[in-house]
Enzyme design. Sequence first.
Site, PDB file in Angstrom:
ATOM      1  N   ARG A   1      14.981   2.661  11.428  1.00  0.00           N
ATOM      2  CA  ARG A   1      15.963   3.726  11.301  1.00  0.00           C
ATOM      3  C   ARG A   1      16.230   4.264  12.696  1.00  0.00           C
ATOM      4  NH1 ARG A   1      17.498   6.268   6.789  1.00  0.00           N
ATOM      5  NH2 ARG A   1      16.115   5.254   5.318  1.00  0.00           N
ATOM      6  N   LEU A   2      17.483   4.539  12.986  1.00  0.00           N
ATOM      7  CA  LEU A   2      17.828   5.092  14.298  1.00  0.00           C
ATOM      8  C   LEU A   2      17.314   6.528  14.385  1.00  0.00           C
ATOM      9  CD1 LEU A   2      19.441   3.763  16.602  1.00  0.00           C
ATOM     10  CD2 LEU A   2      21.449   4.981  15.775  1.00  0.00           C
ATOM     11  N   ILE A   3      16.648   6.861  15.489  1.00  0.00           N
ATOM     12  CA  ILE A   3      16.156   8.231  15.679  1.00  0.00           C
ATOM     13  C   ILE A   3      17.351   9.133  16.006  1.00  0.00           C
ATOM     14  CG2 ILE A   3      14.670   9.712  17.106  1.00  0.00           C
ATOM     15  CD1 ILE A   3      13.080   7.789  15.297  1.00  0.00           C
TER      16      ILE A   3
ATOM     17  N   ASN B   1       9.096   2.754  21.348  1.00  0.00           N
ATOM     18  CA  ASN B   1       9.359   1.767  20.291  1.00  0.00           C
ATOM     19  C   ASN B   1       8.934   0.381  20.748  1.00  0.00           C
ATOM     20  OD1 ASN B   1      10.553   0.705  17.858  1.00  0.00           O
ATOM     21  ND2 ASN B   1      12.337   0.076  19.052  1.00  0.00           N
TER      22      ASN B   1
ATOM     23  N   HIS C   1      10.083  -3.627  20.056  1.00  0.00           N
ATOM     24  CA  HIS C   1      11.184  -4.401  19.499  1.00  0.00           C
ATOM     25  C   HIS C   1      10.924  -5.889  19.740  1.00  0.00           C
ATOM     26  CE1 HIS C   1      15.217  -5.147  18.042  1.00  0.00           C
ATOM     27  NE2 HIS C   1      15.369  -5.992  19.043  1.00  0.00           N
TER      28      HIS C   1
END
Length: 196
Positions: free
Chosen positions: A91-93, A107, A109
């Site tokens: 989910r995008l912060i 994060n 990735h």
Amino acid sequence: KSCIALFASGSGSNVQAIAEAVQTGEIPAHIALLVCDQPDAYVIKRAEQLNIPVFSFRAKEYASKAEFEQEIVHRLREAGVDFIFLAGYMRLIGETLLHAYRGKIVNIHPSLLPAFPGKDAIGQAFNAQVKIAGVTVHFVDEGMDTGPIIDQESVRMAEDETRESLQRKIQEVEHELYPRVIKKLLTEAVMEGITE
Ligand code: GAR
């Protein structure tokens, strides 16, 4: 000792790796909270076994991202959390969390950013037939997988690589890289030095 929170949405193999490095004392931190946006995810079972308190929620039960992020910030403050590590949180912060924890959210990735941001990075790299895939750990900003890069590790694609074998290799690298970077960030107080 820093007080940290982990955010996850899925299986939680990275949460497990981080928690084990905390248990052995390699990472000098206390994991105060797991935040999970998928109440049925396997990571919640892992957290229970690891004795990590969980806050899980369903985004659709809130009117907006700002509302559920306000609830998250409240829980984080209550738990005394200083730093946030995203481990498969899909989910995008949003502004609310970014503003409350600016420069203190990291994060992981599964690609060599800036290549292949967003969903299914491993599938994207595999389909692009790159020779070198990899993993990135970076600070989180408002973009999708765009913040300042902290560390990266490459994974060479074998001749007979399958999507599944590539995923296994990448996850192995993640489980070693992420705890190592977290340890470095917390030990060298790099994160404490970051201000708005
Ligand atoms: C990890 O590979 C992580 O890099 C990725 O989700 C997976 C979670 O696995 N994150 C992203 O794609 C973020 N954009 P896990 O639940 O087993 O740790």
